[in-house]
Design an enzyme around this catalytic site. Structure first.
Site, PDB file in Angstrom:
ATOM      1  N   CYS A   1      -1.514   8.916   3.138  1.00 50.41           N
ATOM      2  CA  CYS A   1      -1.451   8.279   1.826  1.00 50.41           C
ATOM      3  C   CYS A   1      -2.722   8.523   1.035  1.00 50.41           C
ATOM      4  CB  CYS A   1      -1.190   6.788   1.971  1.00 50.41           C
ATOM      5  SG  CYS A   1      -2.379   5.945   3.045  1.00 50.41           S
TER       6      CYS A   1
ATOM      7  N   GLU B   1       0.876  -1.180   0.000  1.00 50.61           N
ATOM      8  CA  GLU B   1       0.000   0.000   0.000  1.00 50.61           C
ATOM      9  C   GLU B   1       0.907   1.223   0.000  1.00 50.61           C
ATOM     10  OE1 GLU B   1      -1.251   3.263   1.548  1.00 50.61           O
ATOM     11  OE2 GLU B   1      -1.829   2.093   3.313  1.00 50.61           O
TER      12      GLU B   1
END
Length: 681
Positions: free
Chosen positions: A293, A254
């Site tokens: 993120c 990720e």
């Protein structure tokens, strides 16, 4: 203070002085961290041999309750975590997302236990008939991997990043070794100390590395799972590690991505959606000082609304007070450390070569309650890119801080193309009241995004916002975002399990799955199943009822009671061209009559009818046909007592097989009852 690692069942300091970790608000030394001297291979072996077997002995229900207990324990200690979180540069709101958001993941996964059986393993999907007579069938089971989950996490969410991952592997029955980013590992260490001290988790379920984990991948095996959250470059390097490739180790990546937020063409100034867009964009820029993120890096706006958006964003950003989160009025804290300030500043300078800064300054900004030269502070920076198809740096360069770019588009096709130019994103938002615009955008952009939020005034009040991954939905994205998936409810749990196809007779597979498989051997007892407590019932136990011959009066009376006068039941003259040969009994009459046949009316251990999982009417029933029921215990799921005054009970799933005088099934359903336990302690 030197941070401690938790390895092999004890807290231990690493060798040497270690890396210095600083308070990002005032620059003071907080701690040092080192993992030197740890034997990672031993830690992994310990997890496999101590933590793994202990977790695998527990059922999903027991693991879920374990997570619930741990969540309540950490919630009681949250103020301790908030005090430490301040040193990471987080505001109270930032810390809430990290700390209580992480604990919320424990609660969510604890509740997820209800979607799993009361077994240590999971039965996936439905059985598959593999032979003509049904004596040979197939199924799928998922068993916990006998390895260890290695979580290599990012610096921006030292609590949430750990808890959202371990909640899933622990529910699956797999132990974990957590390696938080060293820069903010002092907060992770505090939380893990509380977890270990609580003794809620079996020993070996969780180990912690504060410091470098260089070399840990040398010892992974095919049953281990590695997850990484961080930069794409580091993630790709780890994912291509020879050991990962040789052992075919599952690797979930990720990575940071250039997420977009799109203003719909209908959302002009003065609309609720325009205001929502501005509020959400600023929140995404400034929450965690843009160190997410999922943060919005590209703000896509209809070309005729660019000026309005630029002015509105500038006005709102100008009210954001930067400084010490403990000081009243401060809305944005600091970056994690000065290294991050340097890195973000360099990326801003790169972006400045092809686009214009319309708000903010790297050097000229005020800080409240702190010295900006000692802390890791930075100003929000807003760019305008006038030609995003020509100047593409904004689609390729990410400044991991409070930095975003306004990008104009001329039509929905351009908006879709620009969103996709991020080459894969964790999330995207489209703010519009036009559902047709929303549909076209989502279908066009979805293949390059892991999640898309459609925001308008209908859902704004309860929306969790652009940047909030939720435990029941997948978190991840294609391409640049890493191609991985985290959380996702049941999907995430199965990531830590091995799915295996099993084949055999229905009776054998019933014994393995502990769920009755259609066609398997059944057994009868002289005692009606509704007279039995939860513990006394056995899977495959069957009650064969008396029979009933359906009459036209049954059909007419049911129509009068239910109000269902559908022509197939009531008008024999309207059946030409249909599949029916005459008036047909209501499907719900068949189901109701079945209940009348299998129910024991006397008061007993059955507390209530809990619901209906599935039902199919597979053959018409006409007046004169005779029906009976095979009522079989299909599955048992224990429930916990809510409090001391609650009744100890469980849920029993029953297969209701309604058949006619030829022995053929006419209806089949699964019903649920809540059944009292003998043991009320």
């Amino acid at each position: 203070m030197q941070l401690e690692n938790y390895a092999l069942g004890r807290w231990t300091k690493g060798d040497g002085e270690g890396q210095a970790l600083y308070n990002s608000i005032n620059g003071d030394l907080v701690a040092t961290a080192t993992s030197k001297g740890l034997d990672f291979a031993e830690m992994m072996d310990y997890a496999r041999k101590v933590g793994g077997p202990a977790l695998r002995k527990l059922t999903f229900q027991e693991r879920g309750l374990m997570l619930k207990k741990l969540a309540f324990h950490l919630l009681e200690k949250k103020e301790t975590f908030y005090k430490v979180s301040w040193a990471t540069g987080a505001t109270k709101a930032d810390s809430w997302v990290d700390i209580e958001g992480g604990i919320g993941n424990l609660f969510a996964n604890a509740s997820l236990r209800r979607q799993f059986p009361d077994l240590p393993y999971y039965i996936d999907g439905e059985s598959v008939k593999l032979s003509k007579e049904g004596t040979f069938i197939g199924h799928h089971i998922c068993t916990p991997k006998r390895g260890v989950a290695i979580h290599i996490n990012a610096f921006n969410f030292p609590v949430w990043g750990m808890l959202e991952k371990i909640a899933v592997n622990l529910l699956a029955g797999v132990p974990a070794i957590v390696k938080p980013a060293t820069a903010t590992s002092f907060l992770t260490e505090v939380v893990v100390k509380e977890i270990i001290a609580s003794q809620i988790l079996p020993e070996g379920s969780l180990q912690l590395i504060c410091g470098s984990a260089n070399g840990i991948l040398e010892s992974v095996t095919s049953e281990d799972v590695v997850t990484f959250t961080g930069s794409a470059s580091t993630g790709k390097m780890l994912k291509s590690h020879p050991r990962i490739l040789e052992e075919s180790v599952p690797f979930n990546l990720e990575a940071d991505s250039l997420n977009a937020m799109v203003l719909g063409e209908d959302a002009k100034q003065g609309t609720a959606e325009f205001d929502l867009f501005i509020k959400e964009a600023v929140r995404e820029m400034t929450t965690k000082a843009g160190q997410k993120c999922t943060a919005v890096r590209r703000i896509l706006v209809p070309v005729n609304l660019v000026e309005d958006v630029q002015i509105a964003l500038g006005q709102r950003l100008s009210t954001v007070i930067i400084g010490d989160p403990n000081v009243e009025g401060v809305r944005m804290g600091a970056l994690a450390n000065k290294d991050q300030v340097k890195e973000v500043s360099e990326k801003v300078q790169e972006l400045s070569k092809t686009q214009e800064i319309v708000f903010g300054n790297l050097n000229d900004f005020d800080v409240k309650g702190a010295d900006k030269n000692k802390g890791a502070f930075i100003s929000p920076i807003l760019f305008l890119n006038s030609d995003p198809f020509k100047y593409t740096d904004c689609h390729n360069i990410e400044a991991f801080g409070p930095v975003s770019t306004i990008i104009p588009y001329h039509n929905i096709d351009e908006a879709i193309e620009l969103a996709r130019m991020g080459k894969g994103s964790l999330c995207c938002s489209v703010v519009t009241a036009d559902d047709d615009f929303a549909r076209e955008f989502v279908i066009g952009a979805a293949s390059m995004h892991g999640r898309i939020l459609i925001l308008n005034s209908d859902c704004a009040k309860e929306s969790t916002g652009h940047g909030s991954p939720l435990p029941m939905l997948v978190h991840g994205g294609p391409g640049r975002a890493g191609g991985g998936e985290e959380m996702g409810g049941k999907r995430g749990v199965l990531h830590y399990m091995q799915r295996t196809a099993i084949q055999g007779s229905p009776t054998t597979l019933t014994n393995i799955t502990q769920q009755y498989q259609y066609g398997g051997k059944q057994f009868e007892d002289n005692i009606h199943p509704f007279r039995k407590h939860f513990e006394e019932l056995k899977v495959s136990e069957t009650y064969i009822t008396a029979k009933h011959t359906v009459t036209e009066a049954d059909i007419t009376n049911f129509a009068n009671v239910s109000g269902d006068n559908f022509y197939a039941h009531m008008d024999a003259t309207s059946l030409e061209g249909t599949i029916f040969e005459g008036r047909v009994a209501h499907g719900y009459f068949i189901l109701s009559k079945a209940a009348g046949l299998f129910v024991d009316p006397r008061k007993g251990p059955v507390l209530l009818n809990y619901g209906l999982d599935e039902c199919r009417f597979v053959k018409p029933v006409y007046p004169g046909m005779t029906i009976g029921v095979k009522f079989t215990c299909k599955e048992k799921i224990s429930q916990e007592k809510r409090d001391e005054d609650d009744i100890a009970k469980g849920i029993v799933r029953w297969l209701v097989d309604v058949y006619d005088e030829t022995g053929e099934t006419v209806a089949i359903a699964t019903i649920l009852t809540m059944v009292k336990k003998l043991n009320q302690e």
